[in-house]
Scaffold this motif. Sequence first.
Motif, PDB file in Angstrom:
ATOM      1  N   LYS A 218      37.339  12.125  41.607  1.00  0.00           N
ATOM      2  CA  LYS A 218      37.665  12.827  40.378  1.00  0.00           C
ATOM      3  C   LYS A 218      37.009  14.216  40.382  1.00  0.00           C
ATOM      4  O   LYS A 218      36.077  14.455  41.168  1.00  0.00           O
TER       5      LYS A 218
ATOM      6  N   LEU B 299      42.035  21.068  35.929  1.00  0.00           N
ATOM      7  CA  LEU B 299      42.290  19.720  36.422  1.00  0.00           C
ATOM      8  C   LEU B 299      42.044  18.716  35.290  1.00  0.00           C
ATOM      9  O   LEU B 299      41.233  18.950  34.403  1.00  0.00           O
ATOM     10  N   ILE B 300      42.753  17.597  35.345  1.00  0.00           N
ATOM     11  CA  ILE B 300      42.562  16.542  34.343  1.00  0.00           C
ATOM     12  C   ILE B 300      41.376  15.686  34.785  1.00  0.00           C
ATOM     13  O   ILE B 300      41.426  15.054  35.848  1.00  0.00           O
TER      14      ILE B 300
ATOM     15  N   VAL C  90      50.780  15.100  39.289  1.00  0.00           N
ATOM     16  CA  VAL C  90      51.192  15.229  37.883  1.00  0.00           C
ATOM     17  C   VAL C  90      52.395  16.157  37.650  1.00  0.00           C
ATOM     18  O   VAL C  90      53.313  15.794  36.902  1.00  0.00           O
TER      19      VAL C  90
ATOM     20  N   ARG D 183      48.024  21.412  44.058  1.00  0.00           N
ATOM     21  CA  ARG D 183      48.872  21.130  42.895  1.00  0.00           C
ATOM     22  C   ARG D 183      49.920  22.226  42.704  1.00  0.00           C
ATOM     23  O   ARG D 183      51.072  21.949  42.361  1.00  0.00           O
TER      24      ARG D 183
ATOM     25  N   ARG E 126      37.494  21.723  44.044  1.00  0.00           N
ATOM     26  CA  ARG E 126      38.377  21.676  42.873  1.00  0.00           C
ATOM     27  C   ARG E 126      39.447  22.766  42.953  1.00  0.00           C
ATOM     28  O   ARG E 126      40.604  22.535  42.582  1.00  0.00           O
TER      29      ARG E 126
ATOM     30  N   GLU F  21      45.974  12.234  42.032  1.00  0.00           N
ATOM     31  CA  GLU F  21      46.771  12.121  40.809  1.00  0.00           C
ATOM     32  C   GLU F  21      46.982  13.491  40.156  1.00  0.00           C
ATOM     33  O   GLU F  21      48.060  13.768  39.617  1.00  0.00           O
ATOM     34  N   ASN F  22      45.965  14.358  40.210  1.00  0.00           N
ATOM     35  CA  ASN F  22      46.112  15.706  39.660  1.00  0.00           C
ATOM     36  C   ASN F  22      47.205  16.486  40.374  1.00  0.00           C
ATOM     37  O   ASN F  22      47.946  17.252  39.743  1.00  0.00           O
TER      38      ASN F  22
END
Length: 228
Positions: free
Chosen positions: A139, A95-96, A107, A155, A148, A103-104
């Motif tokens: 985050k 993950l960023i 992307v 994602r 996570r 947002e991840n």
Amino acid sequence: MMIEAKDLTKIYYLDAVQVQALDKINLKIEKGEFISVMGPSGSGKSTLLHLLGGIDRPTFGKIFINSADVTKLSDTELSDLRRDTVGFIFQIFNLIPTLTALENVMVPLFPRGADLKWVEERAKALLSMVGLKERMNHKPTQLSGGERQRVAIARSLVNQPQIILADEPTGELDSKTGREIILLMKKLNEEENVTVVIVTHDPRVSELTERIIYLQDGRIVREERSYD
């Protein structure tokens, strides 16, 4: 047939040493299957997954996805295959850290020029599906390991792939959280009709899949159904 490998062989050359990671693998995976690949360290599990997903190319042999020979694709076409057809989940979540969970998940669709509102709604729906409706603005450092990995699963699904390839997706998780993640992937397999292939060393993971493929020294040594 969603995936078919014929005489799939991968040889690495390390200085003057030749290492055969896979040796004439023949494998068929039907659409909608939920399978696991097991074997000791160095048996070729991750290599097989990388070849099936177009991350690497075989030394010999063929790979067919939806009857198309992907070993004939150019690098650009392989990139398109990974973007449009395959979703990847790894042991480390990738993950960023500066982006939120939402947002991840969004992307992967940015390079496709998709409508931003649609992308956001798709990402929100997936995060809700994996149980993170109340955590999507957090985050990665604000999330647990299990959360996570749920973001990583969302994602992997955002581009509506036909195939999910997961490399030790529970390796960084405790056994209870790991089981929850695999059951979640099974639920998504059923609801999204995605073909799922999981590489694992953990029999508690493999027993939750429909079919288990055992590798040793780069070869399939046996297969079994975990349940009927």
